[in-house]
Design an enzyme around this catalytic site. Structure first.
Site, PDB file in Angstrom:
ATOM      1  CG  HIS A   1      -1.785  -1.073   1.471  1.00  9.69           C
ATOM      2  ND1 HIS A   1      -1.381  -2.245   2.050  1.00  9.69           N
ATOM      3  CD2 HIS A   1      -3.119  -1.205   1.211  1.00  9.69           C
ATOM      4  CE1 HIS A   1      -2.415  -3.070   2.127  1.00  9.69           C
ATOM      5  NE2 HIS A   1      -3.481  -2.466   1.631  1.00  9.69           N
TER       6      HIS A   1
ATOM      7  CG  ASP B   1       1.792  -0.890   3.419  1.00  8.79           C
ATOM      8  OD1 ASP B   1       1.170  -0.627   4.456  1.00  8.79           O
ATOM      9  OD2 ASP B   1       1.364  -1.666   2.542  1.00  8.79           O
TER      10      ASP B   1
ATOM     11  CD  GLU C   1      -7.361  -8.488  -0.772  1.00 10.28           C
ATOM     12  OE1 GLU C   1      -7.267  -8.825   0.414  1.00 10.28           O
ATOM     13  OE2 GLU C   1      -6.431  -7.945  -1.394  1.00 10.28           O
TER      14      GLU C   1
ATOM     15  CD  GLU D   1      -6.888 -11.991   3.091  1.00  8.98           C
ATOM     16  OE1 GLU D   1      -7.164 -12.188   4.295  1.00  8.98           O
ATOM     17  OE2 GLU D   1      -6.553 -10.880   2.630  1.00  8.98           O
TER      18      GLU D   1
ATOM     19  CG  HIS E   1     -10.547 -11.240   2.681  1.00  5.99           C
ATOM     20  ND1 HIS E   1     -10.160 -10.227   1.834  1.00  5.99           N
ATOM     21  CD2 HIS E   1      -9.994 -10.948   3.880  1.00  5.99           C
ATOM     22  CE1 HIS E   1      -9.402  -9.359   2.503  1.00  5.99           C
ATOM     23  NE2 HIS E   1      -9.291  -9.784   3.743  1.00  5.99           N
TER      24      HIS E   1
ATOM     25  CG  ASP F   1      -4.106 -10.869  -0.615  1.00  5.55           C
ATOM     26  OD1 ASP F   1      -3.466 -10.626  -1.643  1.00  5.55           O
ATOM     27  OD2 ASP F   1      -4.570  -9.985   0.125  1.00  5.55           O
TER      28      ASP F   1
ATOM     29  CG  ASP G   1      -8.757 -10.989   7.682  1.00  7.59           C
ATOM     30  OD1 ASP G   1      -8.262 -12.081   7.430  1.00  7.59           O
ATOM     31  OD2 ASP G   1      -8.788 -10.050   6.878  1.00  7.59           O
TER      32      ASP G   1
END
Length: 437
Positions: free
Chosen positions: A101, A104, A232, A268, A271, A296, A307
């Protein structure tokens, strides 16, 4: 150059008999499976956010992680240290990609102008490392959910000023992703959802989300970014209900707004669990709709309702995931990024290495088993036989759209004694076990 994993040498493949915790037991990057190397099949990536930003904090206590840059005070110097650590870790693991990101890799400042300047400085540093490294960018994205300005969402915010700010942030993130040669760009609607319908104009929010994604498509064409757009899915957390609930929901949304040809899914595992699906289910829905883009790679804890983002070690999960990837023809621009964080008690920097080795081995083993399942064809043959009634007679007419209710009524009146065959679920599960063991 500072070494942040100085006790770690380059991780090598030593085979399943090895007792060396700093060696691969199954991931042999150059081993060919069906004409492609493991490295080409799996396309591993280190996920910047959990790997370098994760502290081990949870709702009940502060972080426990001990990192080599803990004594650095200047946020930009910390960011530079993490760039060095990222390339060192990727190279020692033999991981060909990383992903991030925007927030990040560079700290957010008091103004957007200053924040973009910070981002530009770190992007320039990453480009310098890329000149002498084979490590590439799998994808970039924007963190449009952490800052308090996104309390009501980003592109679905009730505040038009927030929508505009999010657009500016995504524009910049797309630009730096292109500048770094990123092969994909991801959209994750962390707060694109609602807590209660009592204060929500759902139609306006969904329409605005569609407008936002169309703007991104238009801008990608304008700047010549030809990477794959990925969405996502996630059903909840942080919001109670998110608009990208699961793959089927996202596909329906994209088709409604005429965007389906521009996007694929970034699936993911954890998820999928939160959406009450299996990992394989979400991959299968993506695959059969030609929308499987990237993964992911993590796993959740079925005893916990949130999560947990654990490193993947379940061979059944990795096998069935790679089965879907292979059935889809393999990754193109996507790959397997480790969107996974260490457990709170695994707080040393070297634990990052052990964790990635475990995840890479789990998917390497899964790849080999999945390829064998497909090569043998037992499961495919069973499925083909189970649906054989659609290959001849009335079934073929149904499949070809040659009959309607009147014709089917006539057929049913003449053929009303029906015999079904067993689905043999337990037999098939035992066959799967045979491949596993």
């Amino acid at each position: 150059m500072t070494a942040y994993f100085k006790n770690i040498d380059k991780i090598k493949y030593e085979g399943k008999g090895s007792e060396n915790p700093l060696a691969f037991k199954y991931y042999n990057s150059d081993e060919k499976i069906g004409g492609k190397t493991m490295k080409e099949h799996l396309r591993f990536a280190v996920a910047y956010w959990h790997t370098y930003q994760g502290t081990g904090a949870d709702p009940f206590g502060p972080g426990t992680a001990v990192r080599p840059w803990d004594n650095i005070q200047d946020p930009m110097e910390i960011a530079k240290a993490k760039v060095a650590a990222n390339f060192e870790l990727c190279e020692k693991l033999g991981v060909p990609f990383f992903c991030f990101h925007d927030r990040d890799i560079a700290p957010e400042a008091s103004t957007l102008h200053e924040t973009n300047r910070n981002l530009d400085e770190i992007v320039a540093l990453i480009k310098e490392y890329m000149k002498t490294s084979e490590v590439k960018l799998l994808w970039g994205t924007a963190n449009a959910f952490s800052n308090p300005r996104y309390v009501h969402g980003a592109s679905t915010s009730c505040n038009a000023n927030v929508f505009a700010y999010a657009a500016a942030q995504v524009k910049k993130a797309m630009e730096v992703t292109k500048e770094l040669g990123g092969q994909n760009y991801v959209f994750w609607g962390g707060r694109e959802g609602y807590e209660t319908l009592l204060n929500t104009d759902m139609k306006l929010e969904l329409d605005n989300l569609g407008r936002f994604l169309q703007m991104a498509v238009d801008y990608a064409k304008e700047i010549g970014f030809d990477g794959q757009f990925l969405i996502e899915p996630k059903p909840k957390e942080p919001t109670k209900h998110q608009y990208d609930f699961d793959t089927a929901t996202v596909i329906g949304f994209l088709k409604t707004h005429g965007l389906d040809k521009y996007f694929k899914m970034n699936i993911e595992a954890n998820h999928a669990t939160l959406a009450a699906h299996t990992f394989q289910h979400e991959l299968r829905v993506s695959r059969i709709n030609n929308m499987l883009g990237s993964i992911d790679a993590n796993q959740g804890d079925l005893l916990l309702g949130w999560d947990t983002d654990q490193f993947p070690t379940n061979i059944y999960e990795t096998t069935l995931a790679m089965y879907e990837v292979l059935k889809a023809g393999g990754f193109t621009s996507g790959g397997l990024n480790f969107d996974a964080k260490l457990r709170r008690g695994s707080f040393e920097a070297d634990d990052l290495v052990y964790a990635h080795i475990a995840g890479m081995d789990a998917f390497a083993k899964g790849l080999k088993i999945a390829y064998k399942i497909i090569e043998d064809g037992k499961i495919d043959d069973f499925i083909k036989a189970r649906y054989a009634s659609y290959e001849t007679g009335i079934g073929l007419d149904i499949a070809n759209g040659k009959v309607g209710f009147k014709e089917l009524e006539k057929y049913a009146l003449e053929n009303d004694q029906i015999k079904n065959n067993s689905g043999r679920q337990e037999l098939l599960e035992n066959i799967l076990n045979g491949y596993m063991f």
